[in-house]
Design a protein around this motif. Structure first.
Motif, PDB file in Angstrom:
ATOM      1  N   ALA A 119       0.829  -1.206   0.000  1.00 62.84           N
ATOM      2  CA  ALA A 119       0.000   0.000   0.000  1.00 62.84           C
ATOM      3  C   ALA A 119       0.862   1.254   0.000  1.00 62.84           C
ATOM      4  CB  ALA A 119      -0.929  -0.002   1.211  1.00 62.84           C
ATOM      5  N   GLN A 120       1.991   1.207   0.716  1.00 63.27           N
ATOM      6  CA  GLN A 120       2.889   2.356   0.775  1.00 63.27           C
ATOM      7  C   GLN A 120       3.518   2.623  -0.591  1.00 63.27           C
ATOM      8  OE1 GLN A 120       3.215   4.391   3.129  1.00 63.27           O
ATOM      9  NE2 GLN A 120       5.165   5.472   2.872  1.00 63.27           N
ATOM     10  N   ILE A 121       3.930   1.561  -1.277  1.00 68.08           N
ATOM     11  CA  ILE A 121       4.534   1.729  -2.597  1.00 68.08           C
ATOM     12  C   ILE A 121       3.496   2.223  -3.600  1.00 68.08           C
ATOM     13  CG2 ILE A 121       5.779   0.563  -4.454  1.00 68.08           C
ATOM     14  CD1 ILE A 121       7.263   0.899  -1.733  1.00 68.08           C
ATOM     15  N   GLU A 122       2.309   1.660  -3.523  1.00 68.17           N
ATOM     16  CA  GLU A 122       1.238   2.072  -4.432  1.00 68.17           C
ATOM     17  C   GLU A 122       0.860   3.534  -4.206  1.00 68.17           C
ATOM     18  OE1 GLU A 122      -2.669  -0.230  -6.080  1.00 68.17           O
ATOM     19  OE2 GLU A 122      -2.462  -0.002  -3.906  1.00 68.17           O
ATOM     20  N   LYS A 123       0.908   3.960  -2.959  1.00 69.56           N
ATOM     21  CA  LYS A 123       0.577   5.330  -2.623  1.00 69.56           C
ATOM     22  C   LYS A 123       1.614   6.318  -3.160  1.00 69.56           C
ATOM     23  CE  LYS A 123      -0.180   8.275   1.462  1.00 69.56           C
ATOM     24  NZ  LYS A 123      -0.208   8.283   2.952  1.00 69.56           N
ATOM     25  N   LYS A 124       2.873   5.897  -3.180  1.00 69.74           N
ATOM     26  CA  LYS A 124       3.962   6.789  -3.587  1.00 69.74           C
ATOM     27  C   LYS A 124       4.432   6.546  -5.020  1.00 69.74           C
ATOM     28  CE  LYS A 124       6.014   7.642   0.965  1.00 69.74           C
ATOM     29  NZ  LYS A 124       7.285   7.642   1.740  1.00 69.74           N
ATOM     30  N   ILE A 125       3.664   5.830  -5.804  1.00 63.99           N
ATOM     31  CA  ILE A 125       4.143   5.444  -7.117  1.00 63.99           C
ATOM     32  C   ILE A 125       4.415   6.646  -8.028  1.00 63.99           C
ATOM     33  CG2 ILE A 125       1.822   5.143  -8.049  1.00 63.99           C
ATOM     34  CD1 ILE A 125       5.048   3.147  -8.857  1.00 63.99           C
TER      35      ILE A 125
END
Length: 475
Positions: A119-125
Motif C-alpha cells: 500500500a505504501q509503494i502504491e501510494k507513492k508510485i
C-alpha cells in the motif's frame, strides 16, 4: 527609429494560430495543432523547460557513447536478473523472476506488514516514477504495473543484501553460489538500478529496520573494499545503490583531505608530462606506496628530499577481479548521464591509472608496491582491462593535476634520479650489495697491484735505501 533596437520575444518567434495575416514585413501562417511543425516546436519548448529544471540524476539507459563501444558494451547487460523497468520482461531473465519472488516473499513475511508494504509503494508510485527517465517508464508501464514491479524488486533486493553474509540462507532457498555472484554483479549496473527512496520506504516499514540498514552499510563497505567500515560516506541521500557505491569509493575523511592539500604544490608551473608509465617512474627512483585509505580520491605525492628516493606516489589499494570492469564502467556511465552534475571522480581515477599502465611490467610494479591485488589472471589481462575501459574517456583536468605536476618536477630532477638509480642498482637487495662490495674490493686490489708494480713494494724500497754491505779485504 535610429539607435533603437527591437527585441524579439519568444512569442513573436512562434507562429500564431488563426487566419493568414500578411503585413508589410511579416507573414503569419496557420499551423495545425498536430502538424509535424507544431510537434517540433512543442518538443523545442519542452527541451528548454527540462534544461532549466534542477532535478537529480534519474535512472536511465547507458549513454550511447559507451553503449556503442563494442569492447565495453558487454559490461552494461545484466547477467541473470533484471531490476526495474529497462530490462523487465526479457526472456533470458525469466528464470531469475522465480528467485525474486522467493526472496520477496521471505522479506514480506519477516517484515510482518505485508499489506501496508504494498500500500505504501502504491501510494507513492507517482513520486517513485519520477526517479526514472520518462522514456523507460511512460511508454511501457502504467502506475499499477510499475508499482507491482518495484514492490517485488525492492523486497527481493533488500532480502538478498540481508542474506549476503550468510551463504547457508541462499542454500535454503535453493539459490546456488554462481547465481549469488551474478546477482551481486547485476546490482551495480546503471540500467538495473532501483530508487534508493524505494528501498528506504520498505526498510522503514519493516520490523527489522535497523538490521536491514546495518546489512546495507556492510554490503556497500564490502564492495567498496574499505579499510575502515566505521567511516561515514555522506549525509546526502543517494539516488540508488550505484550512486551510494560511488560516493563511498570517493569519500575522504578530514585528515586525508588535509594531508592531500598539504602535498599539493601551488607554484608548480606548466602541465607538461614526459613520463609514460610506472616503469619510467621507478627507473627515476620514484617509489609506489599504498594510501592510508582505499578511497579512489586518496592519491598524493610526497617529495622527500632528505631520503635516498626523490619521491613517493601514494595510491589506493585495489583488487582487480571479474567484477571490477563492469563496476567501474557503470560508474563511468553514471557520471556521463546528462542530468548528473558531478566532478567525474571515477572517470578521472581510471584515466590516471591507465596513464601509469602501458605494459604488463607496469602491473607487476603495482603488485610489488602492494597497490594492486590481481585476481583476474595474468598481468597482461589487467593491463588490457585498464587500456580497454579507459578508451575515449574524458577526465576532469583539475583532479590529480597537482600530483601530476609534482611527479613531473621530481622526474625532471636529474641529480635525484642519478642517486636513486645508483641506489637501485647497487643497494636494493643483499645480493646487489654483495656484488657491489665484491666489485669495489676487486677494483681496490687492482689499483693496489698496479701501484705496487709501478712503485714497488715497501720491502723493495727499503732494500734500495739501505747501504750495501762492506766486503772485508783479504791480504
Amino acid at each position: 527609429m535610429a539607435g533603437i533596437e527591437h527585441v524579439i520575444s519568444v512569442e513573436e518567434l512562434l507562429p500564431r494560430k488563426g487566419n493568414d495575416v500578411r503585413t508589410e514585413d511579416v507573414e503569419v501562417q496557420v499551423i495545425e495543432k498536430d502538424s509535424p511543425r507544431q510537434q517540433w516546436l512543442d518538443e523545442l519548448e519542452k527541451a528548454g523547460d527540462e534544461a532549466d529544471q534542477k532535478t537529480g540524476p534519474k535512472i536511465q539507459k547507458v549513454p550511447f557513447l559507451l553503449r556503442d563501444h563494442k569492447d565495453v558494451a558487454k559490461y552494461f547487460e545484466p547477467r541473470v536478473v533484471s531490476l526495474g523497468p529497462i530490462h523487465h520482461g526479457k526472456p533470458k531473465y525469466r528464470k531469475a523472476e522465480k528467485y525474486k519472488l522467493v526472496l520477496a516473499n521471505k522479506f514480506v513475511k519477516e517484515s510482518g506488514k505485508a499489506e501496508s508494504l504494498y500500500a505504501q509503494i502504491e501510494k507513492k508510485i507517482s513520486k517513485l516514477k519520477d526517479y526514472f527517465n520518462e522514456e523507460v517508464t511512460a511508454k511501457k508501464y502504467d502506475d499499477e504495473k510499475l508499482a507491482g514491479m518495484l514492490f517485488v524488486d525492492g523486497c527481493a533486493v533488500l532480502q538478498f543484501i540481508y542474506y549476503h553474509e550468510a551463504e547457508e540462507k541462499f542454500k535454503d532457498k535453493k539459490i546456488k553460489n554462481d547465481q549469488v555472484a551474478f546477482w551481486k554483479h547485476d546490482l551495480f549496473l546503471l540500467e538495473n538500478q532501483l530508487p534508493y527512496q524505494l528501498l528506504e520506504d520498505l526498510m522503514e516499514l519493516s520490523e527489522k529496520k535497523e538490521t536491514l540498514q546495518d546489512s546495507m552499510d556492510r554490503f556497500i563497505e564490502n564492495h567498496a573494499n574499505c579499510k575502515d567500515p566505521k567511516m561515514t560516506s555522506s549525509t546526502e541521500k543517494p539516488a540508488h545503490l550505484l550512486d551510494r557505491l560511488r560516493t563511498r569509493l570517493l569519500f575522504l575523511g578530514d585528515e586525508e583531505k588535509k594531508r592531500n592539500n598539504k602535498s599539493s604544490t601551488e607554484n608548480i608551473e606548466g602541465d607538461w608530462q614526459s613520463y609514460r608509465n610506472v616503469q619510467e617512474l621507478r627507473a627515476a627512483g620514484i617509489q609506489l606506496s599504498p594510501s592510508t585509505t582505499n578511497s579512489l580520491a586518496d592519491v598524493s605525492f610526497s617529495d622527500k628530499s632528505i631520503n635516498v628516493y626523490p619521491g613517493y606516489l601514494y595510491l589506493p589499494q585495489i583488487t582487480v577481479d571479474d567484477s571490477m570492469g563492469p563496476k567501474l564502467l557503470n560508474l563511468v556511465a553514471y557520471e556521463m548521464c546528462p542530468d548528473f552534475d558531478n566532478d567525474f571522480g571515477i572517470t578521472s581515477y581510471i584515466c590516471f591509472v591507465d596513464s601509469l599502465i602501458d605494459h604488463p611490467e607496469d602491473v607487476k610494479e603495482l603488485r610489488k608496491g602492494k597497490i594492486l591485488h590481481n585476481l583476474l589472471g595474468s598481468d597482461k589481462e589487467v593491463s588490457q582491462l585498464f587500456n580497454e575501459i579507459a578508451t575515449d574517456l574524458v577526465p576532469n583536468p583539475e583532479i590529480y593535476a597537482d600530483v601530476k605536476k609534482q611527479i613531473q618536477k621530481c622526474y625532471s630532477s636529474k641529480w635525484k634520479t642519478w642517486i636513486a638509480q645508483c641506489y637501485n642498482d647497487h643497494f636494493s637487495s643483499p645480493w646487489t650489495i654483495v656484488g657491489f662490495l665484491a666489485a669495489f674490493l676487486a677494483l681496490a686490489l687492482t689499483i693496489l697491484q698496479t701501484w705496487y708494480s709501478v712503485r714497488g713494494s715497501p720491502s723493495d724500497s727499503k732494500d734500495r735505501s739501505s747501504p750495501a754491505p762492506r766486503i772485508p779485504k783479504r791480504y
